[in-house]
Scaffold this motif. Structure first.
Motif, PDB file in Angstrom:
ATOM      1  N   VAL A   1      -5.771   0.862 -10.533  1.00  0.00           N
ATOM      2  CA  VAL A   1      -5.338   1.942 -11.434  1.00  0.00           C
ATOM      3  C   VAL A   1      -4.317   2.791 -10.687  1.00  0.00           C
ATOM      4  CG1 VAL A   1      -6.057   4.019 -12.666  1.00  0.00           C
ATOM      5  CG2 VAL A   1      -7.520   1.991 -12.679  1.00  0.00           C
ATOM      6  N   LEU A   2      -3.144   2.971 -11.272  1.00  0.00           N
ATOM      7  CA  LEU A   2      -2.090   3.726 -10.599  1.00  0.00           C
ATOM      8  C   LEU A   2      -2.237   5.219 -10.851  1.00  0.00           C
ATOM      9  CD1 LEU A   2       0.925   1.316 -11.048  1.00  0.00           C
ATOM     10  CD2 LEU A   2      -0.190   1.982  -8.912  1.00  0.00           C
ATOM     11  N   GLY A   3      -3.397   5.730 -10.483  1.00  0.00           N
ATOM     12  CA  GLY A   3      -3.674   7.151 -10.581  1.00  0.00           C
ATOM     13  C   GLY A   3      -4.487   7.584  -9.378  1.00  0.00           C
ATOM     14  N   GLN A   4      -4.247   8.771  -8.872  1.00  0.00           N
ATOM     15  CA  GLN A   4      -5.012   9.263  -7.729  1.00  0.00           C
ATOM     16  C   GLN A   4      -6.467   9.484  -8.124  1.00  0.00           C
ATOM     17  OE1 GLN A   4      -3.304  12.608  -5.715  1.00  0.00           O
ATOM     18  NE2 GLN A   4      -1.371  11.573  -5.297  1.00  0.00           N
ATOM     19  N   GLU A   5      -7.379   9.067  -7.253  1.00  0.00           N
ATOM     20  CA  GLU A   5      -8.808   9.163  -7.568  1.00  0.00           C
ATOM     21  C   GLU A   5      -9.235  10.588  -7.866  1.00  0.00           C
ATOM     22  OE1 GLU A   5     -11.386   7.229  -4.789  1.00  0.00           O
ATOM     23  OE2 GLU A   5     -10.082   5.463  -4.614  1.00  0.00           O
ATOM     24  N   SER A   6      -8.556  11.552  -7.296  1.00  0.00           N
ATOM     25  CA  SER A   6      -8.913  12.959  -7.512  1.00  0.00           C
ATOM     26  C   SER A   6      -8.577  13.446  -8.910  1.00  0.00           C
ATOM     27  CB  SER A   6      -8.202  13.841  -6.480  1.00  0.00           C
ATOM     28  OG  SER A   6      -6.791  13.713  -6.614  1.00  0.00           O
TER      29      SER A   6
ATOM     30  N   ASN B   1       0.818  -1.218   0.000  1.00  0.00           N
ATOM     31  CA  ASN B   1       0.000   0.000   0.000  1.00  0.00           C
ATOM     32  C   ASN B   1       0.850   1.265   0.000  1.00  0.00           C
ATOM     33  OD1 ASN B   1      -2.429  -1.459   0.021  1.00  0.00           O
ATOM     34  ND2 ASN B   1      -2.365  -1.669   2.246  1.00  0.00           N
ATOM     35  N   ASP B   2       1.943   1.259   0.754  1.00  0.00           N
ATOM     36  CA  ASP B   2       2.810   2.447   0.800  1.00  0.00           C
ATOM     37  C   ASP B   2       3.456   2.700  -0.554  1.00  0.00           C
ATOM     38  OD1 ASP B   2       2.182   2.815   3.443  1.00  0.00           O
ATOM     39  OD2 ASP B   2       4.019   1.899   4.223  1.00  0.00           O
ATOM     40  N   GLU B   3       3.846   1.618  -1.236  1.00  0.00           N
ATOM     41  CA  GLU B   3       4.471   1.769  -2.544  1.00  0.00           C
ATOM     42  C   GLU B   3       3.461   2.273  -3.574  1.00  0.00           C
ATOM     43  OE1 GLU B   3       7.561   1.468  -5.498  1.00  0.00           O
ATOM     44  OE2 GLU B   3       7.394   1.885  -3.359  1.00  0.00           O
ATOM     45  N   ILE B   4       2.211   1.812  -3.475  1.00  0.00           N
ATOM     46  CA  ILE B   4       1.168   2.285  -4.382  1.00  0.00           C
ATOM     47  C   ILE B   4       0.953   3.782  -4.204  1.00  0.00           C
ATOM     48  CG2 ILE B   4      -1.296   2.144  -4.914  1.00  0.00           C
ATOM     49  CD1 ILE B   4      -1.146  -0.842  -4.147  1.00  0.00           C
ATOM     50  N   VAL B   5       0.912   4.221  -2.940  1.00  0.00           N
ATOM     51  CA  VAL B   5       0.742   5.653  -2.654  1.00  0.00           C
ATOM     52  C   VAL B   5       1.912   6.440  -3.235  1.00  0.00           C
ATOM     53  CG1 VAL B   5       0.713   7.388  -0.824  1.00  0.00           C
ATOM     54  CG2 VAL B   5      -0.668   5.316  -0.603  1.00  0.00           C
ATOM     55  N   ARG B   6       3.143   5.921  -3.050  1.00  0.00           N
ATOM     56  CA  ARG B   6       4.319   6.622  -3.566  1.00  0.00           C
ATOM     57  C   ARG B   6       4.284   6.715  -5.085  1.00  0.00           C
ATOM     58  NH1 ARG B   6       8.922   6.076  -5.975  1.00  0.00           N
ATOM     59  NH2 ARG B   6       8.665   3.847  -6.338  1.00  0.00           N
TER      60      ARG B   6
ATOM     61  N   MET C   1       1.445  11.301 -10.430  1.00  0.00           N
ATOM     62  CA  MET C   1       0.525  12.436 -10.449  1.00  0.00           C
ATOM     63  C   MET C   1       1.279  13.747 -10.711  1.00  0.00           C
ATOM     64  SD  MET C   1      -2.665  13.432  -9.853  1.00  0.00           S
ATOM     65  CE  MET C   1      -3.637  14.778  -9.181  1.00  0.00           C
ATOM     66  N   LYS C   2       2.395  13.925 -10.020  1.00  0.00           N
ATOM     67  CA  LYS C   2       3.174  15.147 -10.211  1.00  0.00           C
ATOM     68  C   LYS C   2       3.670  15.254 -11.643  1.00  0.00           C
ATOM     69  CE  LYS C   2       4.707  15.390  -5.386  1.00  0.00           C
ATOM     70  NZ  LYS C   2       5.863  15.246  -4.470  1.00  0.00           N
ATOM     71  N   ASN C   3       4.120  14.144 -12.190  1.00  0.00           N
ATOM     72  CA  ASN C   3       4.612  14.136 -13.559  1.00  0.00           C
ATOM     73  C   ASN C   3       3.500  14.453 -14.551  1.00  0.00           C
ATOM     74  OD1 ASN C   3       6.583  13.509 -15.716  1.00  0.00           O
ATOM     75  ND2 ASN C   3       5.273  11.739 -16.063  1.00  0.00           N
ATOM     76  N   LEU C   4       2.325  13.862 -14.329  1.00  0.00           N
ATOM     77  CA  LEU C   4       1.203  14.077 -15.235  1.00  0.00           C
ATOM     78  C   LEU C   4       0.721  15.525 -15.191  1.00  0.00           C
ATOM     79  CD1 LEU C   4       0.634  11.381 -16.555  1.00  0.00           C
ATOM     80  CD2 LEU C   4      -1.623  11.387 -15.545  1.00  0.00           C
ATOM     81  N   LEU C   5       0.636  16.074 -13.983  1.00  0.00           N
ATOM     82  CA  LEU C   5       0.160  17.446 -13.849  1.00  0.00           C
ATOM     83  C   LEU C   5       1.099  18.427 -14.523  1.00  0.00           C
ATOM     84  CD1 LEU C   5      -1.173  17.514 -10.163  1.00  0.00           C
ATOM     85  CD2 LEU C   5      -2.489  17.347 -12.283  1.00  0.00           C
ATOM     86  N   ARG C   6       2.393  18.125 -14.487  1.00  0.00           N
ATOM     87  CA  ARG C   6       3.358  18.991 -15.184  1.00  0.00           C
ATOM     88  C   ARG C   6       3.088  19.017 -16.683  1.00  0.00           C
ATOM     89  NH1 ARG C   6       7.343  16.954 -11.550  1.00  0.00           N
ATOM     90  NH2 ARG C   6       7.944  15.347 -13.064  1.00  0.00           N
ATOM     91  N   HIS C   7       2.565  17.913 -17.195  1.00  0.00           N
ATOM     92  CA  HIS C   7       2.244  17.824 -18.618  1.00  0.00           C
ATOM     93  C   HIS C   7       0.764  18.137 -18.905  1.00  0.00           C
ATOM     94  CE1 HIS C   7       6.020  15.481 -18.392  1.00  0.00           C
ATOM     95  NE2 HIS C   7       6.199  15.870 -19.641  1.00  0.00           N
ATOM     96  N   LYS C   8       0.090  18.687 -17.905  1.00  0.00           N
ATOM     97  CA  LYS C   8      -1.323  19.063 -18.026  1.00  0.00           C
ATOM     98  C   LYS C   8      -2.178  17.881 -18.502  1.00  0.00           C
ATOM     99  CE  LYS C   8      -2.668  23.156 -19.092  1.00  0.00           C
ATOM    100  NZ  LYS C   8      -2.986  24.438 -19.746  1.00  0.00           N
ATOM    101  N   LYS C   9      -1.995  16.758 -17.822  1.00  0.00           N
ATOM    102  CA  LYS C   9      -2.787  15.570 -18.125  1.00  0.00           C
ATOM    103  C   LYS C   9      -3.469  15.038 -16.877  1.00  0.00           C
ATOM    104  CE  LYS C   9      -0.759  13.431 -22.255  1.00  0.00           C
ATOM    105  NZ  LYS C   9      -0.261  12.149 -22.826  1.00  0.00           N
TER     106      LYS C   9
END
Length: 460
Positions: free
Chosen positions: A267-272, A131-136, A142-150
């Motif tokens: 799914v390795l993406g934050q629900e938000s 669970n900790d690794e999934i969160v990491r 998420m940070k990488n995707l947001l930088r690319h506006k995705k």
């Protein structure tokens, strides 16, 4: 060899673990391989490989490749991803076992008995992450995707992007389709495919190629189907023959953690930051706030029959949805709006934004300013507020009421002869049938009322 005692815990190198795994495989293969005659032993000593040696090396090479791909996936080459910590008392480096490959830690190789965490079978059938690794991983991605506006987009297959039927279920009126199929060798140019080896025909929904191409600029996309894995992979080959959109992010019912349900836990993406496109609300009981409902695509007759429709299918009518005004074209506009609002209109920091709130806001704009009264739609007045149409209208921004007054804008009725329906006509209110609300829900815009007339029925 004791795995617990001899695991290379202090090593941060994939090569050390590969050497360790190599030793393990050597010992296993030597224990299990039968000894040959003296001639074979002399040839082996001279450097000639026996068939067992070749097979052993093949197995080890495969294991190394699988390990390397998994370690790349969790980022094991960086200090952070090794997830190791020093024990203050002894200064001994201890592996926190972020995940396992089979029963073996993906970092140190120690045998693990703990089955906590989630198995990501679609990445590898033996890969389990804690669970900790999934969160990491989710936070990092998420940070990488947001930088690319995705953002993330999870796509259902059947009745959403395509429609499939077993060949044995095709009607006589659909036989003409067998002479109009496209080549699987160049799937990127076709829309109707015969999969003889699966005894199946598949029709892609109009606009799906453009939809995937444009959606991929805004989202990292997953396929998630209740079909089995073999079916999911074949459909992915047709939809994405060059593996531009989905990669290995193809999830089937065999990969989920709950029977008859879909969940974002795999799914390795934050629900938000996840949007879901599906035609079945009940498949996502825990994630309805992420869901955009799609109107079902019923191209084949078997699909109509499956959902209890007695009308002719699109294939039987030799017709299809519109490319420019169909369901996928409409929902792409909605997704553009959501994406724009998330990245360009919200004032919160990127990390604090929630696409579910954006989805709710955009949805409430559809029937904003409408006040609706229902007539002969619900079994009893007591159940009105619990009826799905009442809730659907409110989710679309309408105000629903049981009282007649001058502020009412729409009467939703199944019978033009009811007292309420006649009141609506007399006071110049819109009189529409229930499909008006459903169409607004699927197309995400208020529909012309004249397209949804109400017929008068005779009282028994």
């Amino acid at each position: 060899m004791s795995l617990a005692a001899d695991s290379p815990v202090s090593s941060s190198s994939g090569e050390d673990f590969a050497a360790y795994l190599d030793t393990e495989l050597d010992s296993k293969s030597s224990d299990s391989s039968p000894r040959g005659p003296e001639e074979e032993q002399r040839e082996a000593a001279a450097g000639a490989e026996s068939e067992n040696d070749v097979e052993s090396k093949r197995i080890k090479r495969t294991k190394f490749e699988e390990l390397e791909s998994i370690q790349d996936f969790v980022g094991s080459t960086s200090d952070k991803s090794l997830e190791m910590s020093l024990e203050a008392s002894s200064s001994k480096i201890v592996c926190t076992h972020p995940g396992s490959f089979g029963d073996m830690c993906i970092v140190c190789g120690q045998r693990l008995n703990d089955e906590s965490g989630v198995t990501f079978r679609y990445i590898h059938k033996e890969l389990r992450l804690g669970n900790d690794e999934i969160v990491r991983l989710r936070n990092t991605d998420m940070k990488n995707l947001l930088r690319h506006k995705k953002l993330y987009l999870v796509l259902d297959l059947d009745h959403t992007l395509l429609n499939s039927t077993q060949l044995m279920h095709m009607t006589l009126e659909e036989e003409y389709l067998k002479g109009q199929t496209d080549s699987l060798a160049d799937a990127s140019k076709g829309s109707l495919f015969m999969l003889d080896f699966m005894h199946m025909m598949t029709k892609l929904r109009p606009f799906v190629r453009t939809f995937l191409r444009e959606a991929s600029q805004m989202f990292e996309m997953y396929i998630y189907t209740m079909g089995d894995r073999a079916y999911a992979l074949e459909m992915a080959k047709i939809l994405d023959p060059r593996r531009e959109y989905f990669g290995d992010r193809i999830i089937s019912r065999d990969d989920g953690t709950q029977r008859h349900q879909k969940g974002l836990d795999v799914v390795l993406g934050q629900e938000s930051a996840v949007l879901i496109l599906d035609d079945t609300e009940n498949a996502w009981t825990k994630h309805k706030d992420n869901l955009i409902m799609m109107e079902r695509y019923h191209f084949f007759a078997s699909s109509c029959h499956q959902f209890g429709f007695s009308c002719k299918s699109l294939s039987e009518l030799k017709s299809d949805e519109s490319e420019s005004d169909g369901a996928l074209a409409s929902v792409l506009k909605v997704m553009r709006n959501i994406h724009y609002t998330f990245f360009d209109e919200l004032k919160e920091s990127l990390e604090g934004r929630d696409v579910r709130q954006v989805l709710k806001t955009v949805r409430k704009d559809v029937l904003q300013g409408c006040k609706i009264v229902f007539s002969r739609v619900f079994p009893t007045q007591y159940q009105a507020e619990n009826h799905f149409l009442w809730k659907m209208a409110e989710n679309l921004g309408a105000m629903c009421s049981t009282e007649l007054d001058s502020s009412v804008t729409h009467m939703v009725s199944t019978d033009a002869g009811t007292e309420k329906s006649q009141w609506a006509v007399k006071h110049n209110k819109f009189l529409v049938n229930p499909r008006w609300i459903e169409a607004a829900n699927y197309l995400w815009q208020k529909q012309p009322e004249e397209n949804f007339p109400v017929n008068q029925t005779k009282d028994k």
